[in-house]
Write an enzyme that holds these catalytic residues in place. Sequence first.
Site, mmCIF file in Angstrom:
data_model
loop_
_atom_site.group_PDB
_atom_site.id
_atom_site.type_symbol
_atom_site.label_atom_id
_atom_site.label_comp_id
_atom_site.label_asym_id
_atom_site.label_seq_id
_atom_site.Cartn_x
_atom_site.Cartn_y
_atom_site.Cartn_z
ATOM 1 N N SER A 1 61.168 106.083 2.077
ATOM 2 C CA SER A 1 60.786 105.083 3.031
ATOM 3 C C SER A 1 61.837 104.744 4.246
ATOM 4 O O SER A 1 61.648 104.362 5.369
ATOM 5 C CB SER A 1 60.806 103.652 2.318
ATOM 6 O OG SER A 1 59.499 103.898 1.420
ATOM 7 N N GLY B 1 64.488 107.980 -4.559
ATOM 8 C CA GLY B 1 63.101 108.529 -4.388
ATOM 9 C C GLY B 1 62.460 107.517 -3.279
ATOM 10 O O GLY B 1 62.423 107.936 -2.176
ATOM 11 N N CYS B 2 61.573 106.446 -3.734
ATOM 12 C CA CYS B 2 60.790 105.976 -2.702
ATOM 13 C C CYS B 2 61.595 105.059 -1.714
ATOM 14 O O CYS B 2 61.362 104.912 -0.492
ATOM 15 C CB CYS B 2 59.788 105.036 -3.424
ATOM 16 S SG CYS B 2 58.768 105.865 -4.503
ATOM 17 N N VAL B 3 62.923 104.779 -1.993
ATOM 18 C CA VAL B 3 63.765 103.940 -1.131
ATOM 19 C C VAL B 3 64.123 104.927 0.100
ATOM 20 O O VAL B 3 64.007 104.518 1.278
ATOM 21 C CB VAL B 3 65.036 103.294 -1.978
ATOM 22 C CG1 VAL B 3 66.033 102.882 -0.835
ATOM 23 C CG2 VAL B 3 64.494 101.991 -2.725
#
Length: 212
Positions: free
Chosen positions: A157, A152-154
């Site tokens: 990013s 997800g966010c990793v």
Amino acid sequence: MTGSTAQQADYASAGYGHHLVPGDRPALLLVDPAQAYTDPACPLYAGVEEEVAAMGVLLSAARTAGIPVVVTRVDIRPDGADAGVFFRKVPALAAFTTGSPFARYIDGLAPRADEHEVVKQYPSAFFGTGLAEHLHTLGVDTLLIAGLSTSGCVRASAVDAMQHGFVPLVVADAVGDRDEDVHRANLFDLSHKVGEVWSLDRALELLGTPVA
């Protein structure tokens, strides 16, 4: 990185996976080290205690090395309006609404007063936050990336780090996900299309920290 021999060969023959060389101005990006992922009472609990311990080691090393540190957290309005479609797609994001105990930092992983905190509502640490400008101002060219969750966010990013011109170094031991197969598949894909996937030991060596 993880993947069968056949997968590795297939990607290599197609021209994926060229290695990126880190620059000489790294920073650490620690993505969403929130209690939601370590508290079994939360639906987002991911069983990532070992990875969280590795995040602590990496954060300590980054501070000792004196490189810039950025830590992100998610803070969403109770009605989810500021997270738009993302909130509608993943109702479990209610764990990150303002005031939720699950949204608090994991003990030992909160940013210090002299470190940069990014408050976000979407997966990427860069989306709508001004993070790229902050890092460019500091002269950063390389990002060590740790945190939650890998898929997800990793991942989001890391993709945006690459798109903004930073060499992404995802620290495999210091990122985690609720499903090991999903975790490994995303690391494989990131290593072939986005950046580098390094072990914690290799990241510590970059920071000049002795490895036991």
